[in-house]
Design a protein around this motif. Structure first.
Motif, PDB file in Angstrom:
ATOM      1  N   GLY A 126       0.608  -1.057  -0.138  1.00  0.00           N
ATOM      2  CA  GLY A 126      -0.025  -0.270  -0.168  1.00  0.00           C
ATOM      3  C   GLY A 126       1.006   1.003  -0.292  1.00  0.00           C
ATOM      4  N   ALA A 127       0.149   2.399  -0.909  1.00  0.00           N
ATOM      5  CA  ALA A 127       1.487   3.135  -0.678  1.00  0.00           C
ATOM      6  C   ALA A 127       1.067   4.579   0.087  1.00  0.00           C
ATOM      7  CB  ALA A 127       0.821   4.355  -2.182  1.00  0.00           C
ATOM      8  N   ASP A 128       0.137   4.068   1.295  1.00  0.00           N
ATOM      9  CA  ASP A 128      -0.589   5.465   2.250  1.00  0.00           C
ATOM     10  C   ASP A 128       0.262   4.807   3.360  1.00  0.00           C
ATOM     11  OD1 ASP A 128      -1.631   7.654   3.478  1.00  0.00           O
ATOM     12  OD2 ASP A 128      -3.673   6.856   2.622  1.00  0.00           O
ATOM     13  N   TYR A 129      -0.026   6.414   4.835  1.00  0.00           N
ATOM     14  CA  TYR A 129       0.735   5.702   6.119  1.00  0.00           C
ATOM     15  C   TYR A 129       0.179   5.698   6.526  1.00  0.00           C
ATOM     16  CZ  TYR A 129       0.298  10.599   6.084  1.00  0.00           C
ATOM     17  OH  TYR A 129      -0.560  12.443   5.880  1.00  0.00           O
ATOM     18  N   LEU A 130      -1.334   5.641   6.774  1.00  0.00           N
ATOM     19  CA  LEU A 130      -2.149   5.674   7.412  1.00  0.00           C
ATOM     20  C   LEU A 130      -3.712   5.088   6.533  1.00  0.00           C
ATOM     21  CD1 LEU A 130      -3.675   6.115  10.267  1.00  0.00           C
ATOM     22  CD2 LEU A 130      -4.893   8.834   8.969  1.00  0.00           C
ATOM     23  N   TYR A 131      -4.100   3.904   7.550  1.00  0.00           N
ATOM     24  CA  TYR A 131      -5.372   3.066   6.516  1.00  0.00           C
ATOM     25  C   TYR A 131      -6.307   3.012   7.808  1.00  0.00           C
ATOM     26  CZ  TYR A 131      -2.797   2.270   2.691  1.00  0.00           C
ATOM     27  OH  TYR A 131      -2.514   2.321   1.376  1.00  0.00           O
ATOM     28  N   HIS A 132      -7.286   3.986   7.577  1.00  0.00           N
ATOM     29  CA  HIS A 132      -9.115   3.267   8.555  1.00  0.00           C
ATOM     30  C   HIS A 132      -9.576   2.400   8.382  1.00  0.00           C
ATOM     31  CE1 HIS A 132     -12.561   5.394   9.898  1.00  0.00           C
ATOM     32  NE2 HIS A 132     -12.101   4.752  10.987  1.00  0.00           N
ATOM     33  N   GLY A 133     -10.073   1.476   8.874  1.00  0.00           N
ATOM     34  CA  GLY A 133     -11.207   0.529   8.492  1.00  0.00           C
ATOM     35  C   GLY A 133     -12.141   0.119   9.595  1.00  0.00           C
ATOM     36  N   GLN A 134     -13.604  -0.204   9.235  1.00  0.00           N
ATOM     37  CA  GLN A 134     -14.399  -0.537  10.618  1.00  0.00           C
ATOM     38  C   GLN A 134     -15.827  -0.647  10.060  1.00  0.00           C
ATOM     39  OE1 GLN A 134     -16.367   4.122  10.078  1.00  0.00           O
ATOM     40  NE2 GLN A 134     -16.164   2.885  11.448  1.00  0.00           N
ATOM     41  N   ASN A 135     -16.633  -1.265  10.387  1.00  0.00           N
ATOM     42  CA  ASN A 135     -17.190  -2.444   9.764  1.00  0.00           C
ATOM     43  C   ASN A 135     -17.994  -1.892   9.577  1.00  0.00           C
ATOM     44  OD1 ASN A 135     -15.218  -4.247  11.998  1.00  0.00           O
ATOM     45  ND2 ASN A 135     -16.897  -5.785  10.468  1.00  0.00           N
ATOM     46  N   HIS A 143     -26.946  -0.705  -2.185  1.00  0.00           N
ATOM     47  CA  HIS A 143     -25.830   0.377  -2.059  1.00  0.00           C
ATOM     48  C   HIS A 143     -25.547   1.167  -0.707  1.00  0.00           C
ATOM     49  CE1 HIS A 143     -23.718  -1.745  -4.633  1.00  0.00           C
ATOM     50  NE2 HIS A 143     -24.317  -1.469  -6.078  1.00  0.00           N
ATOM     51  N   ASP A 144     -27.069   1.098  -0.132  1.00  0.00           N
ATOM     52  CA  ASP A 144     -26.820   1.684   1.092  1.00  0.00           C
ATOM     53  C   ASP A 144     -26.124   1.051   2.098  1.00  0.00           C
ATOM     54  OD1 ASP A 144     -29.323  -0.368   0.971  1.00  0.00           O
ATOM     55  OD2 ASP A 144     -30.508   1.194   2.529  1.00  0.00           O
ATOM     56  N   SER A 145     -26.751   2.290   3.751  1.00  0.00           N
ATOM     57  CA  SER A 145     -25.905   1.472   4.325  1.00  0.00           C
ATOM     58  C   SER A 145     -26.695   0.967   5.373  1.00  0.00           C
ATOM     59  CB  SER A 145     -25.019   2.832   5.469  1.00  0.00           C
ATOM     60  OG  SER A 145     -23.475   2.665   4.508  1.00  0.00           O
ATOM     61  N   LEU A 146     -26.893  -0.010   5.899  1.00  0.00           N
ATOM     62  CA  LEU A 146     -28.279  -0.396   7.107  1.00  0.00           C
ATOM     63  C   LEU A 146     -28.276   0.674   8.179  1.00  0.00           C
ATOM     64  CD1 LEU A 146     -30.054  -2.320   7.745  1.00  0.00           C
ATOM     65  CD2 LEU A 146     -28.274  -3.449   8.321  1.00  0.00           C
ATOM     66  N   LYS A 147     -28.874   0.632   9.010  1.00  0.00           N
ATOM     67  CA  LYS A 147     -30.180   1.517  10.140  1.00  0.00           C
ATOM     68  C   LYS A 147     -30.074   1.179  11.154  1.00  0.00           C
ATOM     69  CE  LYS A 147     -28.182   6.754   8.697  1.00  0.00           C
ATOM     70  NZ  LYS A 147     -29.570   7.599   8.573  1.00  0.00           N
ATOM     71  N   ILE A 148     -30.232   0.854  12.558  1.00  0.00           N
ATOM     72  CA  ILE A 148     -30.938   0.089  12.932  1.00  0.00           C
ATOM     73  C   ILE A 148     -31.461   0.789  14.336  1.00  0.00           C
ATOM     74  CG2 ILE A 148     -30.769  -2.196  14.817  1.00  0.00           C
ATOM     75  CD1 ILE A 148     -29.426  -2.563  11.802  1.00  0.00           C
ATOM     76  N   ARG A 157     -34.707   5.729  17.794  1.00  0.00           N
ATOM     77  CA  ARG A 157     -33.060   6.833  17.971  1.00  0.00           C
ATOM     78  C   ARG A 157     -32.441   5.544  16.270  1.00  0.00           C
ATOM     79  NH1 ARG A 157     -27.712   6.012  19.414  1.00  0.00           N
ATOM     80  NH2 ARG A 157     -27.358   8.184  17.702  1.00  0.00           N
ATOM     81  N   MET A 158     -31.954   5.842  15.756  1.00  0.00           N
ATOM     82  CA  MET A 158     -31.389   5.260  14.844  1.00  0.00           C
ATOM     83  C   MET A 158     -30.329   4.786  14.611  1.00  0.00           C
ATOM     84  SD  MET A 158     -33.888   3.794  12.507  1.00  0.00           S
ATOM     85  CE  MET A 158     -33.290   4.100  11.266  1.00  0.00           C
ATOM     86  N   LYS A 159     -29.784   3.070  14.678  1.00  0.00           N
ATOM     87  CA  LYS A 159     -27.930   3.471  14.882  1.00  0.00           C
ATOM     88  C   LYS A 159     -27.509   3.036  13.547  1.00  0.00           C
ATOM     89  CE  LYS A 159     -26.809   3.308  20.168  1.00  0.00           C
ATOM     90  NZ  LYS A 159     -26.250   1.854  20.580  1.00  0.00           N
ATOM     91  N   THR A 160     -26.549   3.695  13.331  1.00  0.00           N
ATOM     92  CA  THR A 160     -25.139   2.398  12.288  1.00  0.00           C
ATOM     93  C   THR A 160     -24.791   1.990  13.007  1.00  0.00           C
ATOM     94  OG1 THR A 160     -23.685   4.331  11.990  1.00  0.00           O
ATOM     95  CG2 THR A 160     -25.690   4.263  10.788  1.00  0.00           C
ATOM     96  N   PRO A 161     -23.945   0.862  12.261  1.00  0.00           N
ATOM     97  CA  PRO A 161     -23.098  -0.090  13.286  1.00  0.00           C
ATOM     98  C   PRO A 161     -21.935   0.306  13.087  1.00  0.00           C
ATOM     99  CG  PRO A 161     -24.528  -1.401  10.750  1.00  0.00           C
ATOM    100  CD  PRO A 161     -24.234   0.319  11.409  1.00  0.00           C
ATOM    101  N   GLU A 162     -21.718   1.686  12.668  1.00  0.00           N
ATOM    102  CA  GLU A 162     -20.870   2.299  12.668  1.00  0.00           C
ATOM    103  C   GLU A 162     -19.981   2.827  13.940  1.00  0.00           C
ATOM    104  OE1 GLU A 162     -20.876   3.669   8.534  1.00  0.00           O
ATOM    105  OE2 GLU A 162     -22.269   1.926  10.154  1.00  0.00           O
ATOM    106  N   GLU A 163     -21.552   2.485  15.042  1.00  0.00           N
ATOM    107  CA  GLU A 163     -21.624   3.573  15.950  1.00  0.00           C
ATOM    108  C   GLU A 163     -21.189   2.831  17.187  1.00  0.00           C
ATOM    109  OE1 GLU A 163     -24.980   6.351  16.774  1.00  0.00           O
ATOM    110  OE2 GLU A 163     -25.510   5.804  15.011  1.00  0.00           O
TER     111      GLU A 163
END
Length: 322
Positions: A126-135, A143-148, A157-163
């Protein structure tokens, strides 16, 4: 850099200084620039790999903190390559989640975990010095993001998995080769080169300028720190030399065997197969010899068999027989 502007390496500071509440501002600054939101650390939690003696100088250093939201933040500084690194990071995050929920608690008590890995070795491509990942859960077709939908304190309230799911940051320090102009770049420049601008406005680095000065340590602390730096340099030299020798020997043997087998076959197909097999065998032998050479040099440098095993992948028995 003159002595008055010499700053302590972050891995040393993390092991010796940043666990002090008076120095929380330094760590808060790094996490703030990564998460792009103000972070306040409430306390440093006990961490099993916070080892504090010379025999552990090549092990990883880590800090486990809790922020003002009750979320867990794992900061790891890894100086040498480790087999199954990503699997261990996943295990560490999973363990942090389970350690901070009591038996019988509702799952709503599960806290989000941020995992920050500061890596002083080459990891992957990889060419970058910083990589970020989450579920995330993304619709296969939409292609929309699921909200619970959740109910908290009588409010819907609505929560996204990223929270909820962990976030991972991989900082590949060796890949940073820029002039630092942003707060994030200033932080990476400090992690790699120990540089802090005189007029820095980056969160945490102003505190680091005041609290992590080399000359602020007493004589014994400076001697211990200097030994730490020397040990890192020796280790890197051992690893780099062994790798170079292993690759050179592997290539030489591969070419020699490939040519010999190709000539013996006397056919184009035979030559191609001979060269391919020779190169493969040469590379395999070179890698094996490289591991043994690294292990031997590590033993001569005083590394423990456990640390050498982590670096080379050899078993403890194989190392003890060398």
């Amino acid at each position: 850099m003159n002595e008055s502007n010499k700053y302590i390496r972050f891995d040393w500071a993390a092991k010796r200084m940043l666990r002090d509440k008076a120095n929380f501002g330094v760590l808060e600054g790094l996490i703030t620039v990564l998460l792009n939101e103000p972070i306040k650390i409430d306390e440093i939690l006990e961490s099993e790999s916070n080892q504090d003696n010379d025999r552990d100088k090549f092990n990883r250093v880590d800090i486990k903190a809790k922020n003002s939201k009750g979320e867990i933040i794992l900061v790891e500084i890894q100086l040498t390559r480790e087999l199954y690194f990503l699997e261990r990071v996943l295990y560490g995050v999973s363990k942090a989640i389970t350690e901070h929920i009591n038996l019988g608690d509702k799952y709503s008590k599960v806290k989000k975990v941020y995992s920050i890995s500061i890596l002083y070795f080459d990891l992957g491509q990889g060419a970058d010095y910083l990589y970020h990942g989450q579920n995330k859960f993304v619709g296969v077709h939409t292609h929309d993001s699921l909200k619970i939908t959740t109910k908290e304190k009588d409010a819907i309230r609505m929560k996204t998995p990223e929270e909820i799911f962990p976030e991972y940051f991989l900082i590949r320090v060796n890949e940073f080769n820029k002039i630092a102009t942003t707060p994030l770049e200033e932080w990476i420049d400090y992690l790699k080169n120990g540089h802090i601008k005189d007029d820095t406005q980056a969160p945490g680095l102003s505190e680091a300028k005041e609290r992590l000065k080399y000359l602020s340590m007493n004589s014994d602390e400076r001697k211990a720190y200097d030994r730490h730096i020397d040990n890192i340099m020796v280790q890197n030299d051992v690893l780099d030399t062994a790798k170079m020798e292993g690759r050179a020997e592997g290539r030489a043997e591969g070419r020699a065997e490939g040519r010999a087998e190709g000539r013996a076959e006397g056919r184009a197909e035979g030559r191609a197969e001979g060269r391919a097999e020779g190169r493969a065998e040469g590379r395999a032998e070179g890698r094996a010899e490289e591991k043994h050479e690294v292990a031997l040099r590590g033993k001569k440098s005083g590394l423990s068999a456990e640390v050498i095993s982590q670096i080379t992948g050899l078993s403890i028995d194989e190392i003890n027989k060398l």
